[in-house]
Every structure is written in structure tokens, then in C-alpha cells.
Design a protein around this motif. Sequence first.
Motif, mmCIF file in Angstrom:
data_model
loop_
_atom_site.group_PDB
_atom_site.id
_atom_site.type_symbol
_atom_site.label_atom_id
_atom_site.label_comp_id
_atom_site.label_asym_id
_atom_site.label_seq_id
_atom_site.Cartn_x
_atom_site.Cartn_y
_atom_site.Cartn_z
ATOM 1 N N UNK A 219 5.319 3.743 -21.900
ATOM 2 C CA UNK A 219 4.115 3.919 -22.701
ATOM 3 C C UNK A 219 3.758 2.617 -23.424
ATOM 4 N N UNK A 220 2.489 2.250 -23.367
ATOM 5 C CA UNK A 220 1.998 1.071 -24.077
ATOM 6 C C UNK A 220 2.190 -0.238 -23.334
ATOM 7 N N UNK A 221 2.812 -0.201 -22.170
ATOM 8 C CA UNK A 221 3.042 -1.430 -21.408
ATOM 9 C C UNK A 221 1.882 -1.678 -20.446
ATOM 10 N N UNK A 222 1.693 -2.936 -20.103
ATOM 11 C CA UNK A 222 0.641 -3.294 -19.147
ATOM 12 C C UNK A 222 1.136 -4.442 -18.281
ATOM 13 N N UNK A 223 0.463 -4.603 -17.150
ATOM 14 C CA UNK A 223 0.806 -5.668 -16.228
ATOM 15 C C UNK A 223 -0.470 -6.202 -15.612
ATOM 16 N N UNK A 224 -0.577 -7.492 -15.533
ATOM 17 C CA UNK A 224 -1.722 -8.139 -14.905
ATOM 18 C C UNK A 224 -1.269 -9.413 -14.233
ATOM 19 N N UNK A 225 -2.109 -9.922 -13.356
ATOM 20 C CA UNK A 225 -1.807 -11.192 -12.715
ATOM 21 C C UNK A 225 -0.961 -11.095 -11.468
ATOM 22 N N UNK A 226 -0.520 -9.896 -11.112
ATOM 23 C CA UNK A 226 0.249 -9.714 -9.878
ATOM 24 C C UNK A 226 -0.632 -8.981 -8.870
ATOM 25 N N UNK B 182 0.842 -1.194 0.000
ATOM 26 C CA UNK B 182 0.000 0.000 0.000
ATOM 27 C C UNK B 182 0.878 1.245 0.000
ATOM 28 N N UNK B 183 0.371 2.337 -0.537
ATOM 29 C CA UNK B 183 1.046 3.636 -0.525
ATOM 30 C C UNK B 183 2.424 3.576 -1.170
ATOM 31 N N UNK B 184 2.565 2.771 -2.205
ATOM 32 C CA UNK B 184 3.820 2.662 -2.965
ATOM 33 C C UNK B 184 4.993 2.297 -2.066
ATOM 34 N N UNK B 185 4.738 1.417 -1.107
ATOM 35 C CA UNK B 185 5.785 1.006 -0.177
ATOM 36 C C UNK B 185 6.482 -0.241 -0.683
ATOM 37 N N UNK B 186 7.720 -0.395 -0.260
ATOM 38 C CA UNK B 186 8.510 -1.541 -0.672
ATOM 39 C C UNK B 186 9.112 -1.331 -2.051
ATOM 40 N N UNK B 187 9.715 -2.373 -2.550
ATOM 41 C CA UNK B 187 10.331 -2.314 -3.876
ATOM 42 C C UNK B 187 9.255 -2.443 -4.954
ATOM 43 N N UNK B 188 9.451 -1.787 -6.114
ATOM 44 C CA UNK B 188 8.496 -1.960 -7.213
ATOM 45 C C UNK B 188 8.419 -3.429 -7.637
ATOM 46 N N UNK B 189 7.249 -3.841 -8.116
ATOM 47 C CA UNK B 189 7.038 -5.219 -8.541
ATOM 48 C C UNK B 189 7.906 -5.572 -9.747
ATOM 49 N N UNK B 190 7.968 -4.685 -10.719
ATOM 50 C CA UNK B 190 8.752 -4.937 -11.932
ATOM 51 C C UNK B 190 10.180 -4.429 -11.740
ATOM 52 N N UNK B 191 11.108 -5.001 -12.498
ATOM 53 C CA UNK B 191 12.509 -4.594 -12.377
ATOM 54 C C UNK B 191 12.768 -3.229 -12.997
ATOM 55 N N UNK B 192 11.900 -2.784 -13.885
ATOM 56 C CA UNK B 192 12.037 -1.447 -14.470
ATOM 57 C C UNK B 192 10.641 -0.844 -14.603
ATOM 58 N N UNK B 193 10.564 0.490 -14.643
ATOM 59 C CA UNK B 193 9.247 1.138 -14.757
ATOM 60 C C UNK B 193 8.540 0.755 -16.056
ATOM 61 N N UNK B 194 7.210 0.786 -16.005
ATOM 62 C CA UNK B 194 6.389 0.500 -17.184
ATOM 63 C C UNK B 194 6.319 1.749 -18.047
#
Length: 141
Positions: A109-116, A95-107
Motif C-alpha cells: 500500500x502506498x508504493x509506486x513504480x515508474x520508469x520501468x 505480457x500476461x504476468x509472465x516471467x519474474x516480477x520486476x521488483x524483488x518484493x511485491x508493492x
Amino acid sequence: MPRLPSGRRAGLSLVATTSALVLALAAATPASAAYGTVSVSLGEPLLTAPRVTIKDPVDNHCYTVQELFPDAPAGSTFSFVGNHSTRPINVYEGDACSGAPTATSPMGYGMSLGGAPIRSIKILGPSAPSTPTTPTTPPAA
């Protein structure tokens, strides 16, 4: 020099006026502001999940499930995040953008993420210029 027909003169005037308006609006918009959209869906199944589109997201803002879906039950997650903005975004399981980002690099333009299990996303602002570090203690004499 031959004169243009009045209809053609009016058309050229419209093009010039439109061009001036576009340039004026472009000059009034700060170069560093994010524009575009970020789409998020709440929970599963994806086809029927509630969806919110953030138009012109705010730089360096952390969007949470509770902010975008105030009526969502505690513990809810985004099932999908799609970036169609001019700024990269980070996604977080915390919550509140805490911890390390889920992906190794920022998403980008045109990228998407699901299932996490995504609980928050952060719109990244322009990069700050790097400044050299200077020692804070005087050298030993």
C-alpha cells in the motif's frame, strides 16, 4: 431519571442506526476481498499520459496494457503504477504476468513504480496456508 431533550434522543438514534449499518456492511464484505485503487499510466510523458484507476481490484487477476488501454499501440507499456489497495501487487515486463516480477518484493500500500517497461500487473490474493509436503512414493522395503 431525567429525560433527554427530543433533539438529543434523535441524534443518539441516528448514531445507533449508522453504527448498525456500518457493521452490517462490514459483515457482508468478505474479509479477503481487495479494496482500494491501483492507478496506472500509459506511456510518456507522465503528466499528460492517459491514466486508468482500477477500483477494488480483483485478487489474483493479471491486468495488461491491452486490457486497460484497448486502443494502445502494440508494444505499449505502463509508465507508472501506484498501489493504494489492500493487496500487494507484482509488476512484470512480460505480457500476461509472465516471467519474474520486476521488483524483488511485491508493492505494498502506498508504493509506486515508474520508469520501468511494465506490461502487466498482478493483484496478489491472500496467502494460502502452507501444507507440509508428503512423499508420493512408498519407502523402500
